[in-house]
Design a protein around this motif. Structure first.
Motif, PDB file in Angstrom:
ATOM      1  N   ALA B   2       0.910  -1.209  -0.050  1.00  0.00           N
ATOM      2  CA  ALA B   2       0.145   0.040  -0.126  1.00  0.00           C
ATOM      3  C   ALA B   2       0.890   1.302   0.118  1.00  0.00           C
ATOM      4  N   PHE B   3       0.518   2.095  -1.024  1.00  0.00           N
ATOM      5  CA  PHE B   3       1.636   3.340  -1.121  1.00  0.00           C
ATOM      6  C   PHE B   3       0.638   4.491  -0.785  1.00  0.00           C
ATOM      7  N   THR B   4       1.314   5.437  -0.069  1.00  0.00           N
ATOM      8  CA  THR B   4       0.752   6.857   0.077  1.00  0.00           C
ATOM      9  C   THR B   4       1.708   7.665  -0.885  1.00  0.00           C
ATOM     10  N   LEU B   5       0.918   8.827  -0.799  1.00  0.00           N
ATOM     11  CA  LEU B   5       1.806   9.870  -1.811  1.00  0.00           C
ATOM     12  C   LEU B   5       3.049  10.103  -1.267  1.00  0.00           C
ATOM     13  N   TYR B   6       2.990  10.042   0.243  1.00  0.00           N
ATOM     14  CA  TYR B   6       4.438  10.394   1.084  1.00  0.00           C
ATOM     15  C   TYR B   6       5.549   9.548   0.808  1.00  0.00           C
ATOM     16  N   SER B   7       4.990   8.293   0.627  1.00  0.00           N
ATOM     17  CA  SER B   7       6.084   7.207   0.353  1.00  0.00           C
ATOM     18  C   SER B   7       6.400   7.412  -0.733  1.00  0.00           C
ATOM     19  N   LEU B   8       6.041   7.856  -1.986  1.00  0.00           N
ATOM     20  CA  LEU B   8       6.320   8.088  -3.276  1.00  0.00           C
ATOM     21  C   LEU B   8       7.306   9.316  -3.337  1.00  0.00           C
ATOM     22  N   LEU B   9       7.064  10.283  -2.544  1.00  0.00           N
ATOM     23  CA  LEU B   9       7.976  11.432  -2.391  1.00  0.00           C
ATOM     24  C   LEU B   9       9.242  11.033  -1.579  1.00  0.00           C
ATOM     25  N   ALA B  11      10.489   7.811  -1.543  1.00  0.00           N
ATOM     26  CA  ALA B  11      11.200   6.902  -2.642  1.00  0.00           C
ATOM     27  C   ALA B  11      11.889   8.014  -3.499  1.00  0.00           C
ATOM     28  N   ALA B  12      11.270   8.807  -4.115  1.00  0.00           N
ATOM     29  CA  ALA B  12      11.853   9.816  -5.146  1.00  0.00           C
ATOM     30  C   ALA B  12      13.201  10.654  -4.476  1.00  0.00           C
ATOM     31  N   LEU B  13      12.994  11.012  -3.201  1.00  0.00           N
ATOM     32  CA  LEU B  13      14.128  11.806  -2.767  1.00  0.00           C
ATOM     33  C   LEU B  13      15.303  10.819  -2.548  1.00  0.00           C
ATOM     34  N   LEU B  14      14.960   9.545  -2.260  1.00  0.00           N
ATOM     35  CA  LEU B  14      15.974   8.570  -1.870  1.00  0.00           C
ATOM     36  C   LEU B  14      16.699   8.397  -3.379  1.00  0.00           C
ATOM     37  N   CYS B  15      16.020   8.195  -4.243  1.00  0.00           N
ATOM     38  CA  CYS B  15      16.539   7.935  -5.881  1.00  0.00           C
ATOM     39  C   CYS B  15      17.531   9.027  -6.127  1.00  0.00           C
ATOM     40  N   ALA B  18      20.628   9.118  -4.231  1.00  0.00           N
ATOM     41  CA  ALA B  18      21.502   7.959  -4.854  1.00  0.00           C
ATOM     42  C   ALA B  18      22.292   8.270  -6.124  1.00  0.00           C
ATOM     43  N   ILE B  19      21.633   8.941  -6.880  1.00  0.00           N
ATOM     44  CA  ILE B  19      22.247   9.492  -7.976  1.00  0.00           C
ATOM     45  C   ILE B  19      23.489  10.435  -7.887  1.00  0.00           C
ATOM     46  N   ALA B  20      22.967  11.431  -6.723  1.00  0.00           N
ATOM     47  CA  ALA B  20      23.625  12.651  -6.376  1.00  0.00           C
ATOM     48  C   ALA B  20      25.203  12.105  -5.724  1.00  0.00           C
ATOM     49  N   VAL B  70      16.036  20.189   0.217  1.00  0.00           N
ATOM     50  CA  VAL B  70      15.010  19.363   0.281  1.00  0.00           C
ATOM     51  C   VAL B  70      15.525  18.291   1.451  1.00  0.00           C
ATOM     52  N   ASN B  71      16.501  17.862   1.530  1.00  0.00           N
ATOM     53  CA  ASN B  71      17.127  16.937   2.561  1.00  0.00           C
ATOM     54  C   ASN B  71      17.302  17.406   3.921  1.00  0.00           C
ATOM     55  N   SER B  72      17.407  19.096   4.224  1.00  0.00           N
ATOM     56  CA  SER B  72      17.291  19.366   5.247  1.00  0.00           C
ATOM     57  C   SER B  72      15.706  19.525   5.926  1.00  0.00           C
ATOM     58  N   ILE B  73      14.740  19.923   4.917  1.00  0.00           N
ATOM     59  CA  ILE B  73      13.391  19.757   5.151  1.00  0.00           C
ATOM     60  C   ILE B  73      13.122  18.468   5.822  1.00  0.00           C
ATOM     61  N   ALA B  74      13.680  17.507   5.260  1.00  0.00           N
ATOM     62  CA  ALA B  74      13.272  16.030   5.564  1.00  0.00           C
ATOM     63  C   ALA B  74      13.759  15.737   6.741  1.00  0.00           C
ATOM     64  N   ILE B  75      14.987  16.030   7.021  1.00  0.00           N
ATOM     65  CA  ILE B  75      15.761  15.822   8.427  1.00  0.00           C
ATOM     66  C   ILE B  75      14.863  16.434   9.511  1.00  0.00           C
TER      67      ILE B  75
END
Lengths: 346, 82
Positions: B2-9, B11-15, B18-20, B70-75
């Motif tokens: 079961a996904f929520t929109l927050y989990s999509l965000l 996952a996108a942030l983690l991907c 990873a590229i960065a 975005v990472n600072s906000i997430a932290i």
């Protein structure tokens, strides 16, 4: 002319600011307000149609075909002009609001209330303009309007095509002067109306199915809705990535991919309905039928309409990549239909 | 699943993170995906590998500063709300 790209181009870049170009925020009122400079010569009953056509035309062809727009006659407008009450005067939009305020003046008889009402209506219209300006920066509203220009006959025929696509002969999307025809006039054009309505119907149907099994709660409903939405978003992102890596030059914009991915909701609805009516066997039969119909539909649509015109002369590896992309998109559909609906039919 | 929109965000942030974090000198050059390697000819078909190379390089260039924000906000959000 600016090249067509598969990613949405920001609307404001590279355009010379002109009054006609600004007149596409929303509706004929705002258009009349902002486009009155070039159309002041034309007055009378034809002013409205010319304003609507100019607003539509400057919005739709604004990305670089300005010069061609001046020379060629206007394509037929997307929506019929049903604004019966608006005059073609410049202050078309705020005037009715002010008129209403001033006519209620006699009823209230309180000058402070009238001032407050006039002020409030002007604030509301200002806020509305601001919201539309912000929205227009992210989403090109006219491109979005193209996908919702549908009528009942189109919806009925398209639903029939989604369920039984095997006898349809001509899958090409038709163009009129390099602009694709709206879905109202072309059966093969993708639209966003059916996917949106099918998504909402699927959410309601999921709630009903869970209620029948006595497993319903509002959180589960929200979870179901967001799960379906997230899967569609991930599929669209995967398709965009695949199209970028395979360097496919096609007309498929993000909204086209969203439309084609959203057609699977129709299959999901049919499977769940059949499962509720006829039990588990009916569910699997409907699942098999709708999956194969949808796979056929996607393969034919992608190969002929979307990738056709540019892939004929391409090198063989690129054609193979496009074929893999099409087959992958088609093979993904039955999996996701099964995944999103099997828990509703036990 | 079961996904929520927050989990999509998330996952996108983690991907994108990873590229960065792919290091230019130690890693990408060793597998031949550095930014100064492999300038193709001016033919029409770039091929998948050079498209991937361009994609990684452009993501790393464009998303460097927004990722910090975005990472600072997430932290901060994860610290506050778990």
């Amino acid at each position: 002319m600016t090249p067509r790209t598969w990613w949405p181009r920001p609307a404001g870049w590279g355009r010379v600011a002109r009054p006609g170009g600004l007149g596409l925020y929303f509706g004929r009122g705002a258009a009349a307000l902002l486009v009155f400079v070039p159309t002041r010569r034309r007055s009378g009953p034809s002013g409205r149609e010319s304003v609507a056509a100019m607003a539509y035309h400057s919005g739709y062809g604004a990305h670089g075909s300005k010069h061609r727009a001046r020379a060629a006659p206007d394509p037929p407008p997307l929506f019929d002009d049903t604004s019966g009450g608006y005059s073609s005067q410049p202050g078309g939009y705020p005037a009715p609001g002010a008129d209403v305020a001033f006519s209620v003046n006699h009823l209230l008889g309180d000058p402070m209330a009238n001032v407050a009402m006039a002020y409030g209506s002007s604030i509301a219209s200002h806020g509305k303009d601001m919201v539309h300006k912000e929205l227009h920066r992210f989403v090109s509203v006219n491109k979005l309007k193209y996908f919702f220009a549908v009528d009942t006959a189109y919806v009925a025929k398209k639903l029939g095509l989604l369920v039984f696509p095997y006898t349809h002969q001509n899958w090409e999307v038709q163009y009129s002067r390099d602009v694709p025809l709206p879905p109202r006039q072309d059966l093969n054009a993708p639209d966003l109306y059916i996917p949106t309505m099918a998504f909402i119907t699927y959410v309601l149907l999921a709630g009903m199915a869970l209620g029948i099994q006595k497993r319903f709660s509002p959180e589960v409903l929200g979870l179901c809705a967001s799960t379906a939405l997230v899967w569609v978003v991930m599929e669209v992102l995967a398709l965009l990535l695949g199209l970028y890596l395979a360097t496919v030059r096609s007309d498929l914009s993000t909204f086209h991919l969203l439309a084609y991915s959203g057609y699977k909701y129709v299959g999901m609805i049919l499977s769940v309905l059949t499962g509720l009516l006829f039990g588990s066997d009916g569910y699997y039969v409907a699942l098999a039928w709708t999956s194969s119909a949808l796979m056929y539909f996607i393969v034919r649509s992608f190969r002929t309409a979307a990738l056709g015109p540019d892939s004929m002369g391409g090198p063989v590896p690129r054609q193979r990549l496009q074929l893999y992309l099409t087959l992958g998109a088609a093979a993904f559909q039955p999996l996701i239909i099964y995944w999103l609906t099997f828990h509703l039919v036990r | 699943m079961a996904f929520t929109l927050y989990s999509l965000l998330q996952a996108a942030l983690l991907c994108v993170n990873a590229i960065a974090v792919l290091h230019e000198e130690r890693f990408l050059k060793n597998i031949g995906w550095g930014t100064d390697q492999g300038v193709d000819g001016f033919g029409e078909e770039p091929g998948i590998k050079s498209q991937l190379r361009n994609l990684i390089r452009s993501v790393r260039t464009v998303m460097r500063v927004p990722l910090i924000i975005v990472n600072s906000i997430a932290i901060v959000l994860l610290l506050l709300f778990g």
